[in-house]
Design a protein around this motif. Structure first.
Motif: not given
Length: 344
Positions: A319-320, A325-331, A68-69, A10-15
């Motif tokens: 996803f990777d 690109a955003n320095q996220f750790d969505l996992v 994210y916030y 969900t998070l990955g597809a939205a991003a």
């Protein structure tokens, strides 16, 4: 897939939808195909026509950054979601110039100004109608509503309650509530163990209708097309004659894919209805629908990301890339949210 994997999808597809749609935003259905030599299927660096000019390929905008916030605020408060927590999350987000100064929509910008200085809520001219942020039925409510579904997986009613709490902070009106409830309900159901696209579409249609009723009771009624009825119209277009490309064009021309909640949300549902066997393609089609593509694609990704095959090499690559690109750790974010999720 387990709940953590579904939330990660969900998070990955939205991003991914937000970042990919950032390059196509403000272009028409046909302009996208002309400008990029076909449909966009990967991350492109936004050009001068896009609000996201200055972003690198794969960077998100206001859409996913607000998700994210809000997710971070939910974690900080151990799964509790209240109006005050949402307000603080939006104010924290507004203090990040990279997102707020460049991307904040008109309704969210007005709401933030009001929370920072309550005297700015209503300042009508003599003899003029009083119109404040809450009466603007823009799509900013639905674009950031995924956390409501994530917090309450496979629990439509609680997801809609959370959606109303989030929505009323920035878009306190019946149409915004309807659109947000539609997306929250769809996202919630998508996280069920054996969820299908049909389940997602049915939940969204119910959420829109129920949200419209609740919005008139708990919020304020405003003028504008019914989100629920336009979702129904989008389903009719998806089931109608013609090729998929012709139906996508009809969605862009008849439903619309712009700033109003009664365009963006129904359009996203129509796109999902056209891609019941391929959730990732639904996100890609949203990127290429035209107009407010980053928002429509974020909404679409929120609703169907949990149904994406996470072993798909294309999804893994995207996803990777969006994480990097955003320095996220969505996992890790998904792992933390799965622990707090209120499972029925």
């Amino acid at each position: 897939m387990n709940l953590q994997e579904k939330i990660s999808g969900t998070l990955g597809a939205a991003a991914i939808g937000d970042a990919m749609g950032a390059a196509t935003e403000n272009l028409s259905f046909d302009q996208i195909r002309h400008e990029f030599g076909g449909t966009v299927k990967t991350f492109e660096k936004p050009k001068e026509t896009a609000f996201a000019i200055g972003n690198d390929a794969g960077q998100v905008t206001d859409d996913f950054s607000q998700i994210y916030y809000l997710c971070q605020a939910i974690l900080k408060n151990e799964g509790v979601l209240t109006k005050d927590i949402v307000i603080q999350a939006i104010l924290d987000w507004s203090n990040e110039p990279w997102y707020f100064d460049r991307f904040a929509g008109p309704t969210t910008r007005s709401a933030v100004a009001m929370y920072k200085d309550p005297s700015k809520k209503m300042q009508p001219l003599a003899g003029a109608a009083t119109v404040d942020y809450a009466s603007k039925a823009t799509n900013g409510a639905a674009m950031k509503i995924a956390p409501a579904g994530i917090l309450f997986p496979d629990n439509i009613e609680k997801a809609m309650e959370a959606a109303i709490t989030i929505t009323q902070v920035t878009h306190d009106n019946s149409l915004a509530v309807s659109g947000a409830c539609a997306v929250a309900a769809a996202t919630s159901v998508s996280l069920a163990t054996n969820a299908t696209m049909t389940d997602v579409l049915s939940a969204g249609a119910y959420g829109a209708a129920r949200g419209e009723t609740l919005g008139k009771i708990k919020s304020r009624e405003v003028a504008g097309p019914s989100v629920a009825k336009r979702i129904g119209l989008s389903f009719e277009i998806a089931a109608g004659p013609g090729s998929k490309e012709e139906k996508l064009r009809r969605l862009s021309q008849i439903i619309g894919s712009g700033l109003h909640i009664s365009e963006a949300v129904p359009c996203a549902f129509g796109i999902v209805a056209l891609n019941q066997d391929d959730a990732l393609q639904a996100v890609i089609d949203a990127v290429n629908i035209g107009y407010d593509t980053d928002t429509v694609a974020t909404i679409t990704g929120s609703m169907v990301g949990a149904l994406i095959n996470t072993d798909d090499p294309h999804f893994i690559s995207l996803f990777d890339a969006v994480q990097k690109a955003n320095q996220f750790d969505l996992v890790e974010l998904a792992k933390s949210l799965a622990v707090l999720a209120d499972k029925p």
